[in-house]
Motif scaffolding. Structure first.
Motif, mmCIF file in Angstrom:
data_model
loop_
_atom_site.group_PDB
_atom_site.id
_atom_site.type_symbol
_atom_site.label_atom_id
_atom_site.label_comp_id
_atom_site.label_asym_id
_atom_site.label_seq_id
_atom_site.Cartn_x
_atom_site.Cartn_y
_atom_site.Cartn_z
ATOM 1 N N ARG A 55 46.336 44.952 58.166
ATOM 2 C CA ARG A 55 47.582 44.184 58.196
ATOM 3 C C ARG A 55 48.468 44.490 57.000
ATOM 4 O O ARG A 55 49.628 44.067 56.968
ATOM 5 N N ILE A 56 47.934 45.187 56.014
ATOM 6 C CA ILE A 56 48.697 45.415 54.793
ATOM 7 C C ILE A 56 48.789 46.902 54.491
ATOM 8 O O ILE A 56 47.942 47.696 54.906
ATOM 9 N N GLU A 57 49.838 47.263 53.768
ATOM 10 C CA GLU A 57 49.998 48.622 53.261
ATOM 11 C C GLU A 57 49.877 48.555 51.750
ATOM 12 O O GLU A 57 50.503 47.715 51.109
ATOM 13 N N ILE A 58 49.059 49.436 51.203
ATOM 14 C CA ILE A 58 48.779 49.349 49.770
ATOM 15 C C ILE A 58 48.979 50.697 49.088
ATOM 16 O O ILE A 58 49.033 51.757 49.715
ATOM 17 N N ILE A 59 49.107 50.617 47.772
ATOM 18 C CA ILE A 59 49.038 51.789 46.911
ATOM 19 C C ILE A 59 48.245 51.377 45.680
ATOM 20 O O ILE A 59 48.331 50.228 45.227
ATOM 21 N N SER A 60 47.449 52.271 45.157
ATOM 22 C CA SER A 60 46.595 51.930 44.018
ATOM 23 C C SER A 60 47.419 51.668 42.762
ATOM 24 O O SER A 60 48.454 52.289 42.544
ATOM 25 N N ALA A 61 46.925 50.731 41.961
ATOM 26 C CA ALA A 61 47.453 50.522 40.616
ATOM 27 C C ALA A 61 46.431 51.114 39.647
ATOM 28 O O ALA A 61 45.221 51.040 39.879
ATOM 29 N N ARG A 62 46.902 51.711 38.588
ATOM 30 C CA ARG A 62 45.983 52.306 37.625
ATOM 31 C C ARG A 62 45.096 51.225 37.051
ATOM 32 O O ARG A 62 45.530 50.113 36.733
ATOM 33 N N ARG A 63 43.811 51.521 36.863
ATOM 34 C CA ARG A 63 42.866 50.496 36.420
ATOM 35 C C ARG A 63 43.178 50.021 35.011
ATOM 36 O O ARG A 63 42.832 48.914 34.640
ATOM 37 N N SER A 64 43.847 50.844 34.225
ATOM 38 C CA SER A 64 44.225 50.438 32.872
ATOM 39 C C SER A 64 45.434 49.516 32.878
ATOM 40 O O SER A 64 45.804 48.961 31.871
ATOM 41 N N ALA A 65 46.092 49.418 34.060
ATOM 42 C CA ALA A 65 47.333 48.639 34.145
ATOM 43 C C ALA A 65 47.056 47.244 34.676
ATOM 44 O O ALA A 65 46.375 47.059 35.638
ATOM 45 N N ASP A 72 38.341 30.431 38.337
ATOM 46 C CA ASP A 72 37.456 31.093 37.371
ATOM 47 C C ASP A 72 38.049 32.409 36.864
ATOM 48 O O ASP A 72 37.376 33.171 36.173
ATOM 49 N N ARG A 73 39.313 32.705 37.252
ATOM 50 C CA ARG A 73 40.055 33.900 36.817
ATOM 51 C C ARG A 73 39.381 35.203 37.254
ATOM 52 O O ARG A 73 39.490 36.228 36.577
ATOM 53 N N SER A 74 38.742 35.169 38.389
ATOM 54 C CA SER A 74 38.081 36.376 38.894
ATOM 55 C C SER A 74 39.023 37.256 39.705
ATOM 56 O O SER A 74 38.711 38.422 39.975
ATOM 57 N N TRP A 75 40.176 36.746 40.110
ATOM 58 C CA TRP A 75 41.200 37.538 40.788
ATOM 59 C C TRP A 75 42.571 36.956 40.478
ATOM 60 O O TRP A 75 42.686 35.800 40.059
ATOM 61 N N PHE A 76 43.614 37.761 40.693
ATOM 62 C CA PHE A 76 44.957 37.367 40.283
ATOM 63 C C PHE A 76 45.982 38.051 41.173
ATOM 64 O O PHE A 76 45.840 39.236 41.508
ATOM 65 N N GLY A 103 44.531 44.331 33.490
ATOM 66 C CA GLY A 103 43.225 44.537 32.882
ATOM 67 C C GLY A 103 42.053 44.153 33.765
ATOM 68 O O GLY A 103 40.986 43.788 33.273
ATOM 69 N N TRP A 104 42.203 44.277 35.101
ATOM 70 C CA TRP A 104 41.140 43.903 36.035
ATOM 71 C C TRP A 104 40.237 45.097 36.339
ATOM 72 O O TRP A 104 40.636 46.242 36.146
ATOM 73 N N PRO A 105 39.024 44.863 36.833
ATOM 74 C CA PRO A 105 38.146 45.992 37.186
ATOM 75 C C PRO A 105 38.796 46.955 38.175
ATOM 76 O O PRO A 105 38.589 48.163 38.119
ATOM 77 N N GLY A 140 41.398 42.278 40.607
ATOM 78 C CA GLY A 140 40.143 41.561 40.828
ATOM 79 C C GLY A 140 38.957 42.496 40.778
ATOM 80 O O GLY A 140 39.037 43.595 40.212
ATOM 81 N N SER A 141 37.883 42.082 41.387
ATOM 82 C CA SER A 141 36.663 42.895 41.410
ATOM 83 C C SER A 141 36.850 44.112 42.307
ATOM 84 O O SER A 141 37.737 44.156 43.170
ATOM 85 N N GLU A 142 35.987 45.100 42.128
ATOM 86 C CA GLU A 142 36.048 46.281 42.987
ATOM 87 C C GLU A 142 35.792 45.912 44.443
ATOM 88 O O GLU A 142 36.385 46.484 45.364
ATOM 89 N N LEU A 143 34.906 44.929 44.682
ATOM 90 C CA LEU A 143 34.616 44.489 46.047
ATOM 91 C C LEU A 143 35.845 43.860 46.687
ATOM 92 O O LEU A 143 36.187 44.163 47.843
ATOM 93 N N LEU A 144 36.526 42.993 45.971
ATOM 94 C CA LEU A 144 37.721 42.349 46.516
ATOM 95 C C LEU A 144 38.784 43.371 46.863
ATOM 96 O O LEU A 144 39.382 43.326 47.961
ATOM 97 N N ILE A 145 39.032 44.302 45.960
ATOM 98 C CA ILE A 145 40.071 45.308 46.196
ATOM 99 C C ILE A 145 39.678 46.229 47.345
ATOM 100 O O ILE A 145 40.524 46.620 48.159
#
Length: 203
Positions: free
Chosen positions: A193-203, A162-166, A29-31, A180-185
């Motif tokens: 250094r990392i390989e990523i794939i998006s998680a759905r924002r509703s997830a 402050d539970r702003s990221w997890f 449930g993060w931004p 976390g926030s859109e800026l953090l992501i």
């Protein structure tokens, strides 16, 4: 980092989201959110190794990396075997590899809140009656972290005071969820250094 008694306010929040947490807590449930894909490596010459990305291995297998995922990514969805003898260091299960760990911490150290909590689940402490371990400190103190259990894994959960990221790495998972926030992501997406794939924002 300092070990502490379970922080009751945070523990209630975690359990409301994901029950007992015996394999870690999964809070959604993060931004914005993404998956960090755990690394695999091959030896290229004596004393040197090279990371193989999931996308590269999918291409070799004739597969296609999904654009985003709700649940934990698994190499079978990309069409390759992460446990092949081809790797000098196969995919890390239940733990980030060093390069990905450094990339994650580099971004978290620049977050607005760097005071954090760490949770190590029973599967990694091997103390099934103890309910896991809680630690607290600053993100910068995690740079030399090794798992407190016998398997030397990176933490199962890390989250801002402050539970702003997890951050969540399931004890059996091959990828790590970061919300976390859109800026953090966005900063994580920009780290090579990392390989990523998006998680759905509703997830």
């Amino acid at each position: 980092m300092n070990r502490v008694d379970p922080p009751q306010e945070h523990l209630r929040w975690l359990r409301q989201a994901d029950g007992s947490g015996w394999a870690g807590f999964d809070v959604r449930g993060w931004p914005d959110a993404l998956w960090l894909l755990h690394g695999m490596f091959v030896d290229v010459e004596l004393g040197q190794r090279r990371r193989l990305t999931w996308s590269e291995l999918a291409g070799r297998a004739g597969g296609l990396a999904p654009a985003q995922m709700d649940d934990f990514p698994h190499p079978q969805q990309w069409g390759f075997d992460a446990y092949s003898d081809h790797f000098s260091e196969p995919v890390h299960e239940g733990s980030l590899d060093v390069e990905s760990w450094d990339g994650l911490l580099g971004v978290l150290q620049d977050a607005a809140c760097t005071e954090c909590y760490v949770f190590i689940c029973e599967m990694h402490t091997d103390d099934w009656a103890g309910g896991g371990e809680f630690w607290t400190g600053d993100v910068s103190e995690l740079a030399t972290w090794v798992g407190r259990g016998d398997d030397d894994c990176t933490p199962i959960n890390i989250w801002a005071a402050d539970r702003s990221w997890f951050v969540y790495t399931d004890a059996d998972g091959l990828a790590t969820y970061v919300g976390g926030s859109e800026l953090l992501i966005r900063r994580l997406r920009q780290d090579d250094r990392i390989e990523i794939i998006s998680a759905r924002r509703s997830a």
